[in-house]
Structure formats: structure tokens, C-alpha cells
Design a protein around this motif. Structure first.
Motif, PDB file in Angstrom:
ATOM      1  N   PRO A 129      13.358  16.770  -1.954  1.00  0.00           N
ATOM      2  CA  PRO A 129      13.061  15.975  -3.148  1.00  0.00           C
ATOM      3  C   PRO A 129      11.620  15.471  -3.151  1.00  0.00           C
ATOM      4  CG  PRO A 129      14.375  14.709  -1.572  1.00  0.00           C
ATOM      5  CD  PRO A 129      14.338  16.117  -1.067  1.00  0.00           C
ATOM      6  N   GLU A 130      11.074  15.365  -4.350  1.00  0.00           N
ATOM      7  CA  GLU A 130       9.723  14.834  -4.499  1.00  0.00           C
ATOM      8  C   GLU A 130       9.739  13.322  -4.308  1.00  0.00           C
ATOM      9  OE1 GLU A 130       7.020  16.603  -4.895  1.00  0.00           O
ATOM     10  OE2 GLU A 130       8.059  18.521  -5.090  1.00  0.00           O
ATOM     11  N   ALA A 131       8.654  12.811  -3.739  1.00  0.00           N
ATOM     12  CA  ALA A 131       8.548  11.368  -3.494  1.00  0.00           C
ATOM     13  C   ALA A 131       7.272  10.830  -4.139  1.00  0.00           C
ATOM     14  CB  ALA A 131       8.562  11.072  -2.000  1.00  0.00           C
ATOM     15  N   ASN A 132       7.272   9.530  -4.399  1.00  0.00           N
ATOM     16  CA  ASN A 132       6.146   8.863  -5.045  1.00  0.00           C
ATOM     17  C   ASN A 132       5.945   7.481  -4.441  1.00  0.00           C
ATOM     18  OD1 ASN A 132       5.743  10.696  -7.671  1.00  0.00           O
ATOM     19  ND2 ASN A 132       7.936  10.332  -7.410  1.00  0.00           N
ATOM     20  N   LEU A 133       4.781   6.922  -4.716  1.00  0.00           N
ATOM     21  CA  LEU A 133       4.509   5.517  -4.449  1.00  0.00           C
ATOM     22  C   LEU A 133       4.215   4.831  -5.767  1.00  0.00           C
ATOM     23  CD1 LEU A 133       2.123   5.669  -1.345  1.00  0.00           C
ATOM     24  CD2 LEU A 133       4.530   5.000  -1.348  1.00  0.00           C
ATOM     25  N   GLY A 138      -1.665  -6.179  -7.976  1.00  0.00           N
ATOM     26  CA  GLY A 138      -3.085  -5.897  -8.091  1.00  0.00           C
ATOM     27  C   GLY A 138      -3.476  -5.278  -9.419  1.00  0.00           C
ATOM     28  N   LEU A 139      -4.720  -4.789  -9.481  1.00  0.00           N
ATOM     29  CA  LEU A 139      -5.268  -4.259 -10.726  1.00  0.00           C
ATOM     30  C   LEU A 139      -4.521  -3.029 -11.218  1.00  0.00           C
ATOM     31  CD1 LEU A 139      -9.113  -4.541  -9.983  1.00  0.00           C
ATOM     32  CD2 LEU A 139      -7.740  -5.997 -11.479  1.00  0.00           C
ATOM     33  N   HIS A 140      -3.953  -2.261 -10.300  1.00  0.00           N
ATOM     34  CA  HIS A 140      -3.305  -1.008 -10.683  1.00  0.00           C
ATOM     35  C   HIS A 140      -1.786  -1.117 -10.621  1.00  0.00           C
ATOM     36  CE1 HIS A 140      -7.231   0.904 -10.613  1.00  0.00           C
ATOM     37  NE2 HIS A 140      -7.439   0.386  -9.414  1.00  0.00           N
ATOM     38  N   ILE A 141      -1.271  -2.306 -10.842  1.00  0.00           N
ATOM     39  CA  ILE A 141       0.178  -2.513 -10.761  1.00  0.00           C
ATOM     40  C   ILE A 141       0.913  -1.553 -11.699  1.00  0.00           C
ATOM     41  CG2 ILE A 141       0.133  -4.338 -12.498  1.00  0.00           C
ATOM     42  CD1 ILE A 141       2.406  -5.705 -10.957  1.00  0.00           C
ATOM     43  N   GLY A 142       1.972  -0.951 -11.194  1.00  0.00           N
ATOM     44  CA  GLY A 142       2.758  -0.010 -11.985  1.00  0.00           C
ATOM     45  C   GLY A 142       2.325   1.437 -11.871  1.00  0.00           C
ATOM     46  N   ARG A 143       1.151   1.669 -11.301  1.00  0.00           N
ATOM     47  CA  ARG A 143       0.642   3.035 -11.202  1.00  0.00           C
ATOM     48  C   ARG A 143       1.516   3.849 -10.237  1.00  0.00           C
ATOM     49  NH1 ARG A 143      -5.433   4.832  -9.137  1.00  0.00           N
ATOM     50  NH2 ARG A 143      -5.111   7.086  -9.321  1.00  0.00           N
ATOM     51  N   ILE A 144       1.795   5.107 -10.605  1.00  0.00           N
ATOM     52  CA  ILE A 144       2.605   6.008  -9.792  1.00  0.00           C
ATOM     53  C   ILE A 144       1.686   6.992  -9.065  1.00  0.00           C
ATOM     54  CG2 ILE A 144       4.446   7.720  -9.777  1.00  0.00           C
ATOM     55  CD1 ILE A 144       5.436   4.992 -10.544  1.00  0.00           C
ATOM     56  N   LEU A 145       1.870   7.126  -7.754  1.00  0.00           N
ATOM     57  CA  LEU A 145       1.093   8.055  -6.949  1.00  0.00           C
ATOM     58  C   LEU A 145       2.022   9.126  -6.381  1.00  0.00           C
ATOM     59  CD1 LEU A 145      -0.968   5.417  -4.923  1.00  0.00           C
ATOM     60  CD2 LEU A 145      -1.661   6.580  -7.017  1.00  0.00           C
ATOM     61  N   PRO A 146       2.010  10.351  -6.914  1.00  0.00           N
ATOM     62  CA  PRO A 146       2.873  11.418  -6.387  1.00  0.00           C
ATOM     63  C   PRO A 146       2.428  11.824  -4.980  1.00  0.00           C
ATOM     64  CG  PRO A 146       2.038  11.949  -8.592  1.00  0.00           C
ATOM     65  CD  PRO A 146       1.242  10.792  -8.098  1.00  0.00           C
ATOM     66  N   THR A 193       4.854   6.006  14.151  1.00  0.00           N
ATOM     67  CA  THR A 193       4.979   6.996  13.086  1.00  0.00           C
ATOM     68  C   THR A 193       6.401   6.862  12.563  1.00  0.00           C
ATOM     69  OG1 THR A 193       3.369   8.517  14.067  1.00  0.00           O
ATOM     70  CG2 THR A 193       4.942   9.437  12.484  1.00  0.00           C
ATOM     71  N   LEU A 194       6.539   6.398  11.316  1.00  0.00           N
ATOM     72  CA  LEU A 194       7.849   6.062  10.778  1.00  0.00           C
ATOM     73  C   LEU A 194       8.285   7.040   9.692  1.00  0.00           C
ATOM     74  CD1 LEU A 194       7.531   2.169  10.382  1.00  0.00           C
ATOM     75  CD2 LEU A 194       8.551   3.437  12.275  1.00  0.00           C
ATOM     76  N   LEU A 195       9.554   7.400   9.742  1.00  0.00           N
ATOM     77  CA  LEU A 195      10.162   8.176   8.664  1.00  0.00           C
ATOM     78  C   LEU A 195      10.484   7.220   7.519  1.00  0.00           C
ATOM     79  CD1 LEU A 195      11.519  10.704   7.452  1.00  0.00           C
ATOM     80  CD2 LEU A 195      13.584  10.069   8.715  1.00  0.00           C
ATOM     81  N   LEU A 196       9.890   7.467   6.356  1.00  0.00           N
ATOM     82  CA  LEU A 196      10.082   6.577   5.222  1.00  0.00           C
ATOM     83  C   LEU A 196      11.450   6.793   4.579  1.00  0.00           C
ATOM     84  CD1 LEU A 196       6.543   6.800   3.603  1.00  0.00           C
ATOM     85  CD2 LEU A 196       7.536   4.808   4.757  1.00  0.00           C
ATOM     86  N   PRO A 208       0.985  -4.006  -1.942  1.00  0.00           N
ATOM     87  CA  PRO A 208       2.304  -3.425  -1.656  1.00  0.00           C
ATOM     88  C   PRO A 208       2.590  -2.233  -2.572  1.00  0.00           C
ATOM     89  CG  PRO A 208       2.538  -5.406  -2.980  1.00  0.00           C
ATOM     90  CD  PRO A 208       1.069  -5.255  -2.703  1.00  0.00           C
ATOM     91  N   MET A 209       3.196  -1.206  -1.998  1.00  0.00           N
ATOM     92  CA  MET A 209       3.563  -0.009  -2.761  1.00  0.00           C
ATOM     93  C   MET A 209       4.985   0.384  -2.417  1.00  0.00           C
ATOM     94  SD  MET A 209       0.013   2.136  -2.339  1.00  0.00           S
ATOM     95  CE  MET A 209      -0.293   1.438  -0.718  1.00  0.00           C
ATOM     96  N   LEU A 210       5.749   0.710  -3.446  1.00  0.00           N
ATOM     97  CA  LEU A 210       7.147   1.087  -3.284  1.00  0.00           C
ATOM     98  C   LEU A 210       7.248   2.599  -3.098  1.00  0.00           C
ATOM     99  CD1 LEU A 210      10.254   0.410  -3.498  1.00  0.00           C
ATOM    100  CD2 LEU A 210      10.020   0.894  -5.953  1.00  0.00           C
ATOM    101  N   PHE A 211       7.870   3.007  -1.997  1.00  0.00           N
ATOM    102  CA  PHE A 211       8.149   4.419  -1.766  1.00  0.00           C
ATOM    103  C   PHE A 211       9.508   4.754  -2.365  1.00  0.00           C
ATOM    104  CE2 PHE A 211      10.379   7.621   0.781  1.00  0.00           C
ATOM    105  CZ  PHE A 211       9.485   8.677   0.734  1.00  0.00           C
ATOM    106  N   PHE A 212       9.547   5.756  -3.238  1.00  0.00           N
ATOM    107  CA  PHE A 212      10.833   6.120  -3.811  1.00  0.00           C
ATOM    108  C   PHE A 212      10.919   7.636  -3.999  1.00  0.00           C
ATOM    109  CE2 PHE A 212       8.097   5.540  -7.476  1.00  0.00           C
ATOM    110  CZ  PHE A 212       8.482   6.502  -8.384  1.00  0.00           C
ATOM    111  N   ILE A 213      12.136   8.134  -3.910  1.00  0.00           N
ATOM    112  CA  ILE A 213      12.405   9.563  -4.033  1.00  0.00           C
ATOM    113  C   ILE A 213      12.998   9.840  -5.393  1.00  0.00           C
ATOM    114  CG2 ILE A 213      13.763  11.482  -3.092  1.00  0.00           C
ATOM    115  CD1 ILE A 213      13.604  10.072  -0.379  1.00  0.00           C
TER     116      ILE A 213
END
Length: 214
Positions: A129-133, A138-146, A193-196, A208-213
Motif C-alpha cells: 500500500p502507498e503511504a503518505n505524511l 505550522g505554515l504547511h498544515i494539512g499538506r500531504i507528502l507522498p 530504525t523503526l517500522l512505521l 509533527p507529521m501524521l504517517f498514514f497508509i
């Protein structure tokens, strides 16, 4: 087949197997083996993989090619040779399959079974599955980083930098530079080294950034 494993601080962060063709090494995302370091040229070296063996060649005169800590412009790779690239290193190993299991452990395995197992593993990688942050403040709140690259670097010099490595069994985060302010779920990352996991919170430079699949 040729297996290449990229290490940082003696921890594997990327691994790939090739049976033929050209394997490019460098800082640019277009390379097969991406090493995110300013000590590495955008196009640093290329390995020509053939059935008879592998030859590595230097691509940039300003960035020396080191194999087993020896400068070279071209080298016939031998099993367990180490390609030194900045603070990273790449270990070359010969392999007959994706499964590094001694034959003594699987004495009755047949070639047909090997092919079936290999195809199953390839299907698993393709279905990962694809994951994102998502930036949570901060200034870029809500931005999605693939997270589509083999390695994604986050942070800035002097304030801590992490790298997220995409592997066949998941996404792993580790500190690339500095440790202050780097955390996962409010726990310091340090040298781990952590498995997210889905909905983990990564904090870099107080952001802070949310990691989600997906």
C-alpha cells in the motif's frame, strides 16, 4: 543475480536484486540505488550486471569511486565487496534467489517451487500500500507528502534530519543527521530504525507529521 544493500551507520536502509542491466548509484532520484548525501554525486557510479559478473565504473571525476576503501575508476566486483559512498556504504553479494536461506535448510525445494515463491514475493511488493505524511502544524498544515521514493529525506541541517526508507515489508524511519527534536509518537528516535505503523506521529524540527497508509 546481484544483490546490493545500502547501509547507513551499519544499518541496512535499502536492498535490491538485479539479474542484468545497468544499476546506477547516486544522489539523484533517477538512480536505481539512491544515496541521499552531499558527498555523493547526482550520478556517482554505474554497475553493469551480466551473467559473467559485475563491473562498477566511476561516472564523475569530482567524486571518487571507492571499493573496499580503495580509489578506482573501474572494478570487477567480487562477492561481499564494499562500495564506499560518503557516510553510507553498499555491499555487493551474489545471490541465486530473493530468499537468502541455506540449501541445507530447504533440501527438497525444486526449481518450480523457487519460481512460485519468487512470483509471490514480487506480487507482494507490487501490492504494497502507498503511504503518505500529513503536516499537522505550522505554515504547511494539512499538506500531504507522498512517500513514493525508495528514500525520503525530511528536515534541515542543524535541526535534525530523518530518512524514511520504503522496503518490501513496510516503511522504516531513522535519524540521518542530529537527534534533537526527532521523535516518533513523542518518543526520541535516537539511533533506532523503526517500522512505521498507521497513524504514527513523526516530529522533525518541531513539526509533527501524521504517517498514514492509503
Amino acid at each position: 543475480m546481484a544483490k546490493f544493500t545500502v547501509y547507513f551507520k551499519d544499518k541496512p536502509i535499502q536492498s535490491a536484486i538485479y539479474d542484468a542491466g545497468a544499476v546506477h548509484i547516486g544522489r539523484d532520484d533517477s538512480n536505481e540505488l539512491v544515496v541521499d548525501s552531499l558527498a555523493v554525486a547526482p550520478a556517482h557510479a554505474v554497475v553493469v550486471v551480466k551473467e559473467a559478473g559485475c563491473i562498477i565504473k566511476q561516472l564523475n571525476e569530482k567524486f571518487p569511486l571507492l571499493v573496499n576503501n580503495q580509489a578506482t575508476k573501474e572494478h570487477n566486483l567480487q562477492n561481499n565487496d564494499v562500495i564506499n559512498v560518503g557516510k553510507h556504504y553498499i555491499v555487493y553479494t551474489k545471490t541465486e534467489s530473493f530468499i537468502d536461506t541455506p540449501q541445507s535448510v530447504l533440501p527438497n525445494i525444486s526449481q518450480d517451487v523457487d519460481v512460485i515463491a519468487l512470483n509471490a514475493m514480487l506480487d507482494q511488493v507490487e501490492k504494497q500500500p502507498e503511504a503518505n505524511l500529513q503536516v499537522m502544524d505550522g505554515l504547511h498544515i494539512g499538506r500531504i507528502l507522498p512517500l513514493k521514493k525508495a528514500m525520503t529525506r525530511l528536515g534541515r541541517d542543524g535541526a535534525g534530519v530523518v530518512v524514511i526508507a520504503r522496503r518490501k515489508d513496510g516503511y522504516y524511519v531513522s535519524a540521518l543527521q542530529g537527534h534533537d527534536g526527532l521523535s516518533v509518537n513523542k518518543q526520541p528516535l535516537d539511533d533506532q530504525t523503526l517500522l512505521l505503523k498507521n497513524n504514527d506521529i513523526i516530529e522533525v524540527d518541531k513539526i509533527p507529521m501524521l504517517f498514514f497508509i492509503q
